[in-house]
Design a protein around this motif. Structure first.
Motif, mmCIF file in Angstrom:
data_model
loop_
_atom_site.group_PDB
_atom_site.id
_atom_site.type_symbol
_atom_site.label_atom_id
_atom_site.label_comp_id
_atom_site.label_asym_id
_atom_site.label_seq_id
_atom_site.Cartn_x
_atom_site.Cartn_y
_atom_site.Cartn_z
ATOM 1 N N GLY A 88 -2.358 35.828 110.003
ATOM 2 C CA GLY A 88 -2.754 35.043 108.839
ATOM 3 C C GLY A 88 -3.743 33.950 109.191
ATOM 4 O O GLY A 88 -4.725 33.724 108.462
ATOM 5 N N ALA A 89 -3.528 33.284 110.319
ATOM 6 C CA ALA A 89 -4.434 32.209 110.750
ATOM 7 C C ALA A 89 -5.818 32.747 111.078
ATOM 8 O O ALA A 89 -6.839 32.117 110.758
ATOM 9 N N LEU A 90 -5.881 33.908 111.710
ATOM 10 C CA LEU A 90 -7.172 34.509 112.049
ATOM 11 C C LEU A 90 -7.950 34.871 110.787
ATOM 12 O O LEU A 90 -9.155 34.597 110.673
ATOM 13 N N LEU A 91 -7.253 35.461 109.820
ATOM 14 C CA LEU A 91 -7.888 35.830 108.551
ATOM 15 C C LEU A 91 -8.395 34.582 107.820
ATOM 16 O O LEU A 91 -9.530 34.548 107.320
ATOM 17 N N GLY A 92 -7.558 33.534 107.784
ATOM 18 C CA GLY A 92 -7.959 32.287 107.130
ATOM 19 C C GLY A 92 -9.145 31.642 107.806
ATOM 20 O O GLY A 92 -10.051 31.103 107.151
ATOM 21 N N SER A 93 -9.179 31.691 109.129
ATOM 22 C CA SER A 93 -10.270 31.080 109.891
ATOM 23 C C SER A 93 -11.611 31.725 109.562
ATOM 24 O O SER A 93 -12.621 31.040 109.368
ATOM 25 N N ILE A 94 -11.632 33.042 109.478
ATOM 26 C CA ILE A 94 -12.869 33.765 109.155
ATOM 27 C C ILE A 94 -13.359 33.389 107.747
ATOM 28 O O ILE A 94 -14.552 33.125 107.536
ATOM 29 N N CYS A 95 -12.432 33.333 106.785
ATOM 30 C CA CYS A 95 -12.808 33.009 105.401
ATOM 31 C C CYS A 95 -13.331 31.581 105.277
ATOM 32 O O CYS A 95 -14.309 31.329 104.550
ATOM 33 N N LEU A 96 -12.698 30.641 105.965
ATOM 34 C CA LEU A 96 -13.157 29.248 105.898
ATOM 35 C C LEU A 96 -14.566 29.111 106.448
ATOM 36 O O LEU A 96 -15.381 28.333 105.927
ATOM 37 N N PHE A 97 -14.869 29.861 107.505
ATOM 38 C CA PHE A 97 -16.226 29.800 108.076
ATOM 39 C C PHE A 97 -17.257 30.338 107.081
ATOM 40 O O PHE A 97 -18.361 29.808 106.971
ATOM 41 N N MET A 98 -16.899 31.362 106.336
ATOM 42 C CA MET A 98 -17.844 32.005 105.426
ATOM 43 C C MET A 98 -17.990 31.279 104.088
ATOM 44 O O MET A 98 -19.018 31.413 103.419
ATOM 45 N N PHE A 99 -16.974 30.502 103.691
ATOM 46 C CA PHE A 99 -16.920 29.962 102.323
ATOM 47 C C PHE A 99 -18.162 29.163 101.919
ATOM 48 O O PHE A 99 -18.692 29.358 100.808
ATOM 49 N N PRO A 100 -18.663 28.239 102.742
ATOM 50 C CA PRO A 100 -19.814 27.442 102.290
ATOM 51 C C PRO A 100 -21.083 28.257 102.058
ATOM 52 O O PRO A 100 -22.016 27.776 101.418
ATOM 53 N N TYR A 101 -21.129 29.478 102.592
ATOM 54 C CA TYR A 101 -22.310 30.313 102.434
ATOM 55 C C TYR A 101 -22.255 31.169 101.168
ATOM 56 O O TYR A 101 -23.100 32.040 100.975
ATOM 57 N N SER A 102 -21.266 30.900 100.312
ATOM 58 C CA SER A 102 -21.133 31.678 99.069
ATOM 59 C C SER A 102 -22.417 31.562 98.242
ATOM 60 O O SER A 102 -22.796 30.463 97.828
ATOM 61 N N PRO A 103 -23.102 32.686 97.962
ATOM 62 C CA PRO A 103 -24.368 32.608 97.225
ATOM 63 C C PRO A 103 -24.189 32.481 95.713
ATOM 64 O O PRO A 103 -25.091 32.025 95.019
ATOM 65 N N TYR A 104 -23.014 32.902 95.213
ATOM 66 C CA TYR A 104 -22.766 32.812 93.776
ATOM 67 C C TYR A 104 -21.263 32.733 93.525
ATOM 68 O O TYR A 104 -20.451 32.936 94.434
ATOM 69 N N LEU A 105 -20.893 32.431 92.290
ATOM 70 C CA LEU A 105 -19.515 32.091 91.949
ATOM 71 C C LEU A 105 -18.528 33.187 92.331
ATOM 72 O O LEU A 105 -17.492 32.912 92.949
ATOM 73 N N TRP A 106 -18.798 34.433 91.976
ATOM 74 C CA TRP A 106 -17.799 35.475 92.168
ATOM 75 C C TRP A 106 -17.611 35.845 93.630
ATOM 76 O O TRP A 106 -16.555 36.345 94.017
ATOM 77 N N PHE A 107 -18.617 35.570 94.454
ATOM 78 C CA PHE A 107 -18.443 35.736 95.903
ATOM 79 C C PHE A 107 -17.424 34.721 96.413
ATOM 80 O O PHE A 107 -16.523 35.044 97.190
#
Length: 432
Positions: A88-107
């Motif tokens: 769970g921690a590994l999955l969360g870590s990857i998502c947190l790194f990617m979150f600020p790069y969201s190009p649009y709302l639904w992403f």
């Protein structure tokens, strides 16, 4: 089956709970940064409850299933609960790194779903982990230590938001449809902490091996067909609900109002300050972060102080009083327009948050059987996410049609629900 457990030192209890810091840092970002990000990406205010439906849905599905699975797991190398909160921690870590790069709302919304799966997968076994390791007399200290790390994790998350906006926020111009770069750094820190703090607890804390009876059951399950093993967690959950202690049904009533109200607070703090203080999204989001910073500082300071108070006066009295204090805080906040004075009610909110994140788990852990602790902690967390799920489906129309799209009314509505939760909490009958 109850087994004798060795008494642990203060530092052993602290080490086993360090992983909660990273998990709660991630939840801190969800409470304070995710909704402003949705607004930056052009979400409408009445959409916020529905956009946050990932939390309750994933919690409802993931937590009891992972709890049931972890009850029937054992690895000589990794233990019973630790494999689940590592993944769970590994999955969360990857998502947190990617979150600020969201190009649009639904992403961003899609990433929130995956992030919530990871966080729920990590958090649920952690609750059972404490109950597995500690003798009954140390349960209150163990769960209030988790409460301390709840405060610390969310404190760091919101402190980083305030700090980075102060350092870099004035150098950037807000653009519609984009996330300001100063917000990136908090997510990068979260990606690091999510994994590193869990690894600390995994390496520092050995798990107690299953009894011979439990080991025989685990080995028997390994011989089941794939389909039967797939069905087993659902059978465990169903059986556990059928035989669930009456106390848990009553605490479910408290949770219905408590967590519905909390979700309103987290979703509508930013819109509240846009209305009461005339702030833009960044300024209102920063003020919301300062509110969270304040109440989580209080949570850190009072979490362990609640241990002797609950031992002396009983958990339900302290719990109920804390909910009354939280209700008062939410009744006061909408009528304060000074950005510093509005932090004062957060003292009451912080005491309430410390109690909410520790006392119910202590009370429940004392009454559930050891061999089903994981599944019952999962069911207890279902009682958190069901009100959140109801809130995400119902509060958008309530906000739009009944509360006149007014964030002040939303906060008062949440305060009233905390008051109802306090009345229900005083009716709980806890195990001495």
């Amino acid at each position: 089956m109850n087994i004798s457990k060795p008494r642990l030192s203060f530092w052993q209890i602290l080490n086993m709970n360090v992983g909660f810091l990273g998990i709660q840092y991630s939840f801190g970002l969800q409470q304070t940064a995710i909704n402003p990000i949705f607004l930056f990406l052009d979400a409408k205010e009445e959409m916020l409850p529905l956009l946050n439906i990932a939390g309750p849905v994933t919690g409802l599905i993931v937590q009891p299933i992972i709890g049931a699975m972890s009850d029937k797991t054992w690895s000589n190398r990794w233990g019973r609960r630790k494999p689940y909160f590592l993944i769970g921690a590994l999955l969360g870590s990857i998502c947190l790194f990617m979150f600020p790069y969201s190009p649009y709302l639904w992403f961003a919304v899609g990433l929130l779903w995956i992030l919530d799966v990871g966080n729920n997968m990590a958090m649920e076994p952690y609750r059972a982990f404490v109950g597995d390791k500690l003798p009954e007399k140390q349960l209150s200290l163990g769960y209030q230590m988790q409460s301390l790390f709840v405060g610390a994790g969310i404190l760091l998350a919101n402190g980083s938001i305030v700090l980075f906006q102060y350092l870099f926020g004035n150098d950037t111009v807000e653009q519609t449809g984009s996330i300001p770069q100063w917000l990136y750094y908090s997510f990068f820190i979260g990606a690091f902490l999510s994994l590193v703090t869990i690894l600390w607890s995994v390496l520092k804390t050995p798990e107690i091996p299953p009894t011979e009876e439990e080991m025989n059951e685990i080995n028997q399950i390994k011989r089941f067909s794939f389909i039967k093993r797939l069905k087993l967690p659902f059978v465990e959950i169903f059986e556990a609900v059928k035989t669930m202690p009456k106390f848990m049904w009553k605490i479910g009533g408290v949770y219905l109002f408590q967590w519905y109200a909390l979700f309103i607070y987290w979703q509508f703090t930013t819109p509240l300050f846009m209305k009461t203080m005339g702030y833009n999204i960044s300024e209102a989001g920063s003020q919301a972060a300062k509110m969270s910073l304040t109440y989580n500082t209080v949570t850190m300071l009072v979490a362990l102080a609640l241990v002797p108070l609950t031992l002396r006066f009983g958990g339900k009295k302290i719990y109920s009083l804390s909910l009354i204090g939280t209700a008062l805080a939410l009744f006061i906040i909408p009528y304060i327009t000074d950005p510093y004075l509005v932090l004062l009610p957060m003292v009451l909110f912080g005491i309430g948050w410390a109690a909410m994140m520790g006392i119910p788990y202590t009370m429940v852990s004392k009454i559930v059987p050891q061999e089903r602790r994981g599944v019952y902690m999962g069911i207890l967390n279902m009682m958190i996410v069901i009100p959140m799920f109801i809130q995400t489906l119902t509060f958008g129309p309530i906000y739009k049609y009944l509360l006149n799209e007014n964030a002040i009314n939303a906060m008062l509505f949440a305060g009233a629900f905390f008051g109802i939760a306090a009345i229900l909490a005083i009716r709980l009958k806890e195990k001495n």
